[in-house]
Design a protein around this motif. Structure first.
Motif, PDB file in Angstrom:
ATOM      1  N   THR A  12      35.914   7.358  -7.881  1.00 56.80           N
ATOM      2  CA  THR A  12      35.076   8.541  -7.693  1.00 56.80           C
ATOM      3  C   THR A  12      34.320   8.855  -8.979  1.00 56.80           C
ATOM      4  OG1 THR A  12      36.880  10.027  -8.296  1.00 56.80           O
ATOM      5  CG2 THR A  12      36.566   9.594  -5.933  1.00 56.80           C
ATOM      6  N   ILE A  13      33.287   9.626  -8.817  1.00 59.40           N
ATOM      7  CA  ILE A  13      32.505  10.162  -9.933  1.00 59.40           C
ATOM      8  C   ILE A  13      32.521  11.673  -9.780  1.00 59.40           C
ATOM      9  CG2 ILE A  13      30.176  10.402 -10.886  1.00 59.40           C
ATOM     10  CD1 ILE A  13      29.621   7.558  -9.943  1.00 59.40           C
ATOM     11  N   ARG A  14      32.765  12.378 -10.880  1.00 55.53           N
ATOM     12  CA  ARG A  14      32.734  13.842 -10.850  1.00 55.53           C
ATOM     13  C   ARG A  14      31.291  14.288 -11.119  1.00 55.53           C
ATOM     14  NH1 ARG A  14      36.493  17.446 -10.601  1.00 55.53           N
ATOM     15  NH2 ARG A  14      38.136  15.987 -11.168  1.00 55.53           N
ATOM     16  N   GLY A  15      30.775  15.110 -10.209  1.00 54.48           N
ATOM     17  CA  GLY A  15      29.403  15.579 -10.313  1.00 54.48           C
ATOM     18  C   GLY A  15      29.176  16.475 -11.513  1.00 54.48           C
ATOM     19  N   LYS A  16      27.959  16.364 -12.041  1.00 58.82           N
ATOM     20  CA  LYS A  16      27.507  17.228 -13.129  1.00 58.82           C
ATOM     21  C   LYS A  16      26.263  17.960 -12.644  1.00 58.82           C
ATOM     22  CE  LYS A  16      28.073  13.352 -15.758  1.00 58.82           C
ATOM     23  NZ  LYS A  16      27.440  12.367 -16.499  1.00 58.82           N
ATOM     24  N   LYS A  17      26.128  19.197 -13.028  1.00 59.65           N
ATOM     25  CA  LYS A  17      24.944  19.961 -12.644  1.00 59.65           C
ATOM     26  C   LYS A  17      23.726  19.389 -13.357  1.00 59.65           C
ATOM     27  CE  LYS A  17      23.065  24.590 -12.413  1.00 59.65           C
ATOM     28  NZ  LYS A  17      23.253  25.992 -12.766  1.00 59.65           N
ATOM     29  N   PRO A  18      22.677  19.046 -12.594  1.00 59.83           N
ATOM     30  CA  PRO A  18      21.479  18.513 -13.237  1.00 59.83           C
ATOM     31  C   PRO A  18      20.790  19.573 -14.099  1.00 59.83           C
ATOM     32  CG  PRO A  18      21.372  18.277 -10.824  1.00 59.83           C
ATOM     33  CD  PRO A  18      22.563  19.106 -11.155  1.00 59.83           C
ATOM     34  N   PRO A  19      20.188  19.161 -15.199  1.00 59.50           N
ATOM     35  CA  PRO A  19      19.371  20.108 -15.962  1.00 59.50           C
ATOM     36  C   PRO A  19      18.221  20.616 -15.075  1.00 59.50           C
ATOM     37  CG  PRO A  19      19.760  18.099 -17.220  1.00 59.50           C
ATOM     38  CD  PRO A  19      20.251  17.845 -15.835  1.00 59.50           C
ATOM     39  N   LYS A  33      26.558  18.060  -7.422  1.00 59.14           N
ATOM     40  CA  LYS A  33      27.061  19.412  -7.613  1.00 59.14           C
ATOM     41  C   LYS A  33      28.185  19.376  -8.645  1.00 59.14           C
ATOM     42  CE  LYS A  33      25.876  21.061  -2.980  1.00 59.14           C
ATOM     43  NZ  LYS A  33      24.854  20.080  -2.796  1.00 59.14           N
ATOM     44  N   GLU A  34      28.155  20.324  -9.544  1.00 54.71           N
ATOM     45  CA  GLU A  34      29.134  20.429 -10.620  1.00 54.71           C
ATOM     46  C   GLU A  34      30.560  20.364 -10.072  1.00 54.71           C
ATOM     47  OE1 GLU A  34      30.364  20.536 -14.443  1.00 54.71           O
ATOM     48  OE2 GLU A  34      28.254  20.803 -13.964  1.00 54.71           O
ATOM     49  N   GLY A  35      31.354  19.421 -10.573  1.00 58.96           N
ATOM     50  CA  GLY A  35      32.759  19.315 -10.242  1.00 58.96           C
ATOM     51  C   GLY A  35      33.083  18.601  -8.940  1.00 58.96           C
ATOM     52  N   GLN A  36      32.105  18.399  -8.064  1.00 58.57           N
ATOM     53  CA  GLN A  36      32.378  17.710  -6.794  1.00 58.57           C
ATOM     54  C   GLN A  36      32.652  16.232  -7.051  1.00 58.57           C
ATOM     55  OE1 GLN A  36      29.800  18.683  -3.536  1.00 58.57           O
ATOM     56  NE2 GLN A  36      30.229  16.775  -2.463  1.00 58.57           N
ATOM     57  N   LEU A  37      33.612  15.669  -6.314  1.00 54.42           N
ATOM     58  CA  LEU A  37      33.917  14.245  -6.442  1.00 54.42           C
ATOM     59  C   LEU A  37      33.102  13.456  -5.435  1.00 54.42           C
ATOM     60  CD1 LEU A  37      37.793  14.268  -6.918  1.00 54.42           C
ATOM     61  CD2 LEU A  37      36.012  13.981  -8.659  1.00 54.42           C
ATOM     62  N   TYR A  38      32.470  12.375  -5.914  1.00 51.79           N
ATOM     63  CA  TYR A  38      31.650  11.496  -5.082  1.00 51.79           C
ATOM     64  C   TYR A  38      32.275  10.112  -5.078  1.00 51.79           C
ATOM     65  CZ  TYR A  38      28.239  15.232  -5.485  1.00 51.79           C
ATOM     66  OH  TYR A  38      27.611  16.452  -5.442  1.00 51.79           O
ATOM     67  N   THR A  39      32.411   9.542  -3.885  1.00 54.57           N
ATOM     68  CA  THR A  39      33.014   8.211  -3.732  1.00 54.57           C
ATOM     69  C   THR A  39      32.038   7.145  -4.195  1.00 54.57           C
ATOM     70  OG1 THR A  39      34.243   9.019  -1.823  1.00 54.57           O
ATOM     71  CG2 THR A  39      34.066   6.631  -2.059  1.00 54.57           C
ATOM     72  N   LYS A  40      32.577   6.126  -4.869  1.00 55.43           N
ATOM     73  CA  LYS A  40      31.751   4.989  -5.266  1.00 55.43           C
ATOM     74  C   LYS A  40      32.350   3.702  -4.703  1.00 55.43           C
ATOM     75  CE  LYS A  40      33.856   4.573  -9.852  1.00 55.43           C
ATOM     76  NZ  LYS A  40      33.568   4.394 -11.268  1.00 55.43           N
ATOM     77  N   CYS A 118      20.251   0.553  -4.177  1.00 59.55           N
ATOM     78  CA  CYS A 118      20.696   1.930  -3.983  1.00 59.55           C
ATOM     79  C   CYS A 118      22.125   1.946  -4.540  1.00 59.55           C
ATOM     80  CB  CYS A 118      20.650   2.292  -2.501  1.00 59.55           C
ATOM     81  SG  CYS A 118      20.836   4.041  -2.186  1.00 59.55           S
ATOM     82  N   ASP A 119      22.271   2.365  -5.759  1.00 60.37           N
ATOM     83  CA  ASP A 119      23.503   2.180  -6.527  1.00 60.37           C
ATOM     84  C   ASP A 119      24.684   2.927  -5.907  1.00 60.37           C
ATOM     85  OD1 ASP A 119      25.421   1.704  -8.478  1.00 60.37           O
ATOM     86  OD2 ASP A 119      24.013   2.005 -10.126  1.00 60.37           O
ATOM     87  N   SER A 120      25.690   2.153  -5.513  1.00 63.65           N
ATOM     88  CA  SER A 120      26.909   2.712  -4.926  1.00 63.65           C
ATOM     89  C   SER A 120      28.015   2.868  -5.955  1.00 63.65           C
ATOM     90  CB  SER A 120      27.422   1.784  -3.807  1.00 63.65           C
ATOM     91  OG  SER A 120      26.438   1.555  -2.844  1.00 63.65           O
ATOM     92  N   THR A 121      27.759   2.438  -7.199  1.00 66.09           N
ATOM     93  CA  THR A 121      28.795   2.436  -8.226  1.00 66.09           C
ATOM     94  C   THR A 121      28.619   3.541  -9.261  1.00 66.09           C
ATOM     95  OG1 THR A 121      27.609   0.923  -9.715  1.00 66.09           O
ATOM     96  CG2 THR A 121      29.032  -0.071  -8.026  1.00 66.09           C
ATOM     97  N   MET A 122      27.431   4.125  -9.322  1.00 68.98           N
ATOM     98  CA  MET A 122      27.149   5.138 -10.337  1.00 68.98           C
ATOM     99  C   MET A 122      26.243   6.209  -9.749  1.00 68.98           C
ATOM    100  SD  MET A 122      26.657   2.780 -13.715  1.00 68.98           S
ATOM    101  CE  MET A 122      26.692   4.210 -14.756  1.00 68.98           C
ATOM    102  N   GLY A 123      26.105   7.317 -10.446  1.00 67.28           N
ATOM    103  CA  GLY A 123      25.238   8.411 -10.027  1.00 67.28           C
ATOM    104  C   GLY A 123      25.498   9.645 -10.855  1.00 67.28           C
TER     105      GLY A 123
END
Length: 166
Positions: A12-19, A33-40, A118-123
């Protein structure tokens, strides 16, 4: 009994709020979204003569939601040209770059060129326009693909499809 190929999440990747102003939401793109976990994923389902996938809408021109120039040729592409980005596993380290795939949906087919991943490993970073990682079954397509499939404009954004190498 033969075991079917499984494509399991790789983390997973933990979301960061975009500037402010840094996540382009054209074409209904999601922003992290800040703190949301996204599957990779590092893989995609196996390709067959009718690979099931989910078609999404992407901008391939400069300053659109696709972000940087396309991975395959380091160029931007007209949205009036049938081009696609494939999830990481199907992109397969660029092995499908500048090759065509046939997409079928809505009783029609269209041939489109693979120009990007369409990158499934990062974001959730500036390189990925602060968008979450792609799911592992995405064909991210230009407007030309949606038009060729005869999908009414108001329904663009997400569609179950099949595809195969052309």
């Amino acid at each position: 009994m033969e075991r079917l190929f499984e494509c399991c999440p790789s983390g997973t990747i933990r979301g960061k709020k975009p500037p402010p102003g840094e996540c382009n939401q054209d074409n209904d793109s999601d922003c992290c979204k800040e703190g949301q976990l996204y599957t990779k994923y590092k893989c995609s389902p196996p390709v067959s003569s009718h690979t099931k996938a989910y078609l999404t809408l992407n901008g391939f021109e400069k300053d659109e939601d696709g972000g940087a120039p396309s991975e395959c040729d380091n160029h931007y592409h007209s949205d009036d040209t049938p081009v696609v980005a494939l999830s990481t596993g199907w992109y397969n380290k660029g092995s499908r770059c500048l090759n065509n795939i046939t997409i079928t949906a809505n009783g029609r087919s269209v041939v489109a060129m693979v120009v990007d991943e369409c990158d499934s490993t990062m974001g959730c970073d500036s390189v990925h326009d602060y968008q979450p990682p792609c799911r592992n079954n995405i064909v991210d397509a230009s407007r030309a693909v949606w038009k060729a499939l005869g999908v009414p404009h108001g329904q663009w954004g997400g569609l179950d499809i099949t595809w195969t190498d052309a």
